[in-house]
Scaffold this motif. Structure first.
Motif, short mmCIF file in Angstrom:
data_model
loop_
_atom_site.label_atom_id
_atom_site.label_comp_id
_atom_site.label_asym_id
_atom_site.label_seq_id
_atom_site.Cartn_x
_atom_site.Cartn_y
_atom_site.Cartn_z
N LEU A 117 13.15 4.28 -17.23
CA LEU A 117 11.76 4.73 -17.26
C LEU A 117 10.97 3.87 -16.30
CD1 LEU A 117 9.55 5.59 -20.31
CD2 LEU A 117 8.74 3.92 -18.65
N TYR A 118 10.14 4.50 -15.49
CA TYR A 118 9.29 3.79 -14.54
C TYR A 118 7.83 3.95 -14.96
CZ TYR A 118 13.35 3.56 -11.42
OH TYR A 118 14.59 3.31 -10.88
N GLU A 119 7.17 2.82 -15.12
CA GLU A 119 5.75 2.82 -15.45
C GLU A 119 4.96 2.51 -14.18
OE1 GLU A 119 2.77 0.80 -18.75
OE2 GLU A 119 4.46 -0.36 -17.96
N PRO A 120 4.32 3.51 -13.56
CA PRO A 120 3.60 3.25 -12.32
C PRO A 120 2.44 2.28 -12.51
CG PRO A 120 3.99 5.60 -12.62
CD PRO A 120 4.33 4.93 -13.92
N ASP A 121 2.14 1.51 -11.48
CA ASP A 121 0.99 0.63 -11.48
C ASP A 121 -0.28 1.46 -11.73
OD1 ASP A 121 0.01 -2.27 -10.44
OD2 ASP A 121 -1.38 -0.71 -9.75
N GLY A 122 -1.26 0.84 -12.37
CA GLY A 122 -2.50 1.55 -12.68
C GLY A 122 -3.20 2.10 -11.46
N ALA A 123 -3.14 1.39 -10.33
CA ALA A 123 -3.78 1.90 -9.12
C ALA A 123 -3.09 3.17 -8.63
CB ALA A 123 -3.76 0.83 -8.03
N VAL A 124 -1.78 3.22 -8.78
CA VAL A 124 -1.02 4.42 -8.40
C VAL A 124 -1.45 5.60 -9.26
CG1 VAL A 124 1.28 5.46 -8.37
CG2 VAL A 124 0.95 3.12 -7.55
N ILE A 125 -1.62 5.35 -10.56
CA ILE A 125 -2.01 6.43 -11.47
C ILE A 125 -3.42 6.90 -11.14
CG2 ILE A 125 -2.49 7.00 -13.88
CD1 ILE A 125 -0.29 4.99 -14.63
N ARG A 126 -4.36 5.96 -10.96
CA ARG A 126 -5.73 6.33 -10.63
C ARG A 126 -5.82 7.10 -9.32
NH1 ARG A 126 -9.72 5.62 -14.63
NH2 ARG A 126 -9.47 3.60 -15.66
N ALA A 127 -4.96 6.76 -8.37
CA ALA A 127 -4.97 7.43 -7.07
C ALA A 127 -4.23 8.76 -7.09
CB ALA A 127 -4.35 6.52 -6.01
N HIS A 128 -3.66 9.12 -8.24
CA HIS A 128 -2.89 10.37 -8.38
C HIS A 128 -1.69 10.38 -7.45
CE1 HIS A 128 -6.64 12.71 -10.08
NE2 HIS A 128 -6.33 11.63 -10.77
N LEU A 129 -0.98 9.25 -7.40
CA LEU A 129 0.18 9.14 -6.51
C LEU A 129 1.48 8.95 -7.29
CD1 LEU A 129 -1.30 6.89 -3.66
CD2 LEU A 129 -1.19 9.39 -3.80
N THR B 230 0.82 -1.20 0.00
CA THR B 230 0.00 0.00 0.00
C THR B 230 0.85 1.25 0.00
OG1 THR B 230 -1.89 -1.05 1.11
CG2 THR B 230 -1.71 1.32 1.29
N LEU B 231 0.54 2.14 -0.94
CA LEU B 231 1.21 3.43 -1.04
C LEU B 231 0.23 4.51 -0.61
CD1 LEU B 231 3.71 5.06 -2.05
CD2 LEU B 231 2.57 5.18 -4.28
N LEU B 232 0.61 5.27 0.41
CA LEU B 232 -0.25 6.33 0.92
C LEU B 232 0.14 7.67 0.32
CD1 LEU B 232 -0.34 5.38 4.72
CD2 LEU B 232 -2.14 5.04 3.02
N GLY B 233 -0.87 8.46 0.01
CA GLY B 233 -0.62 9.80 -0.50
C GLY B 233 -0.06 10.70 0.58
N THR B 234 0.91 11.53 0.20
CA THR B 234 1.51 12.46 1.16
C THR B 234 1.32 13.91 0.74
OG1 THR B 234 3.64 12.21 0.01
CG2 THR B 234 3.24 10.78 1.91
N GLY B 235 0.51 14.13 -0.29
CA GLY B 235 0.23 15.50 -0.70
C GLY B 235 1.35 16.17 -1.46
#
Length: 400
Positions: A281-293, A263-268
């Motif tokens: 190049l890093y391709e973030p997981d789709g959940a990370v992208i959807r969560a704007h993290l 779990t990755l928590l948003g820190t603002g």
């Protein structure tokens, strides 16, 4: 037969025996099997059994072979049910919050109710569709969970939930024309589900579409986006008892990756700066992208964005993170199909993975034009670098 009549017929001794007989029927042999069985069984029952066998085969991807082989499904139930791994994760969060009873509203064929019961939680499972409620009841019995799961056929808006620790609501997000994107067009609407969640004594969770706009998330909810095996499955809004050590509470955002969970928590953090492409190049997981993290991932790897509007992170160092797949970039060029084709021929690339973000070109179209041939593999990213259409060629370097 309609869905309800088919299920009721399959729940008879003759229906169950026929289901066992057609369990492993090869789809290419269905006609021959149906012709043979109709000599000794009603045609409608044979069709229902073969249809249920097909649904069980489709359900293996969500429930596993053992459970899917014993459960009962409707066509919509297979499509809309929660994947077992996701339901088990959510049930674990409920149990960690001290929840002992849940009102599962819009329960479908019972996927979440099953996970909750297996976590030791008593469940009231409610659905207004007679066939769906029948399937949920049959599934509780088939899996030996009927002592913990009560299934009720009713309109969820008329069900009293105050006797339960928690509420879980999974509104219908499909209509006659396909997926519904407006949360107020859910059935029941998101606003009703939010009010029901706020009355829960200990905790509440609302399952919503992953594409829910962030501005539609209530201020007193925690928003969690969940992926499983790299595929984004859903978003969940947590209320009430989701505060504290287990969840950060109102206004929090998290991305959860299964299996794990991680779990990755948003820190603002503010949006990362745009920088020149680095070696990785890093391709973030789709959940990370959807969560704007994406900014949190960029901070972890010491990177920036290739373009201000695209969720690709670039960095000079390889710093593995579970929240993104890393690629080593070997070549960079302006968008030019002929030059790409020549490069791939020179490198003898026959297995080409095409990824795109910010490009109108379809991957299959590009693959058809470059005609990759050879023993080697490569990944090409069709994207933008500081606004300019660009191709980046490389290969994955692993993921923890």
């Amino acid at each position: 037969m309609n869905d309800l009549d088919a299920l009721l017929a399959l729940l008879t001794p003759e229906g169950r025996a026929l289901l066992d007989e057609v369990r492993d029927t090869d789809p290419t042999q269905e006609l021959a099997v149906a012709t043979r069985l109709r000599r000794t069984h009603p045609a409608g029952l044979v069709s229902a059994a073969l249809g249920q066998a097909r649904l069980r085969q489709r359900a293996v991807a969500k429930f596993g072979a053992e459970d899917a082989g014993r459960m009962f499904f409707t066509p919509n139930g297979v499509e809309q049910s929660t994947r077992a791994s996701v339901a088990a994760y959510r049930a674990g969060r409920m149990a960690a919050l001290g929840v002992t009873s849940v009102a599962d509203l819009c329960c479908g064929i019972g996927g979440d109710a099953i996970a909750l019961a297996r976590a030791g939680i008593r469940v009231l499972a409610v659905d207004r569709d007679p066939a769906t409620a029948t399937a949920a009841r049959a599934n509780a019995e088939a899996l030996g969970l009927e002592e913990l799961i009560e299934v009720r056929e009713a309109d969820v808006t008329e069900v009293e939930t105050r006797g339960y620790d928690a509420v879980f609501v999974d509104p219908a997000r499909r209509g006659g024309r396909g997926r519904i994107f407006d949360p107020e067009a859910y059935s029941p609407p998101l606003s009703w589900a939010v009010e029901a969640a706020r009355t829960a004594p200990r905790a509440a969770a609302l399952k919503v579409a992953p594409g829910i706009p962030h501005e539609a998330v209530p201020e007193d909810a925690e928003a969690e986006w969940i992926s499983d095996g790299g595929d984004v499955k859903e978003a969940v809004l947590w209320f009430g008892g989701a505060r504290g050590a287990v969840a950060p509470g109102a206004g929090a955002v998290r991305a959860t990756l299964l299996p794990g969970p991680r779990t990755l928590l948003g820190t603002g953090l503010p949006d990362p700066e745009v920088r020149t492409p680095g070696r990785y190049l890093y391709e973030p997981d789709g959940a990370v992208i959807r969560a704007h993290l994406v900014a949190e991932v960029a901070e972890q790897v010491g990177g920036g964005l290739l373009d201000a509007t695209i969720a690709y992170v670039t960095a000079d160092a390889l710093l593995p993170t579970p929240y993104a797949t890393a690629y080593e970039i070997t070549d960079r060029m302006p968008f030019n199909v002929k030059k790409l084709k020549a490069l791939l021929r020179e490198r003898r690339v026959g297995t080409l993975t095409v990824k795109k973000r910010g490009s109108a070109v379809e991957p299959e179209e590009l693959r058809r034009k470059v005609k990759p041939q050879g023993p080697h593999a490569a990944t090409v990213f069709m994207t933008r670098v500081a606004g300019a259409p660009t191709m980046l060629i490389g290969h994955p370097v692993g993921r923890p």
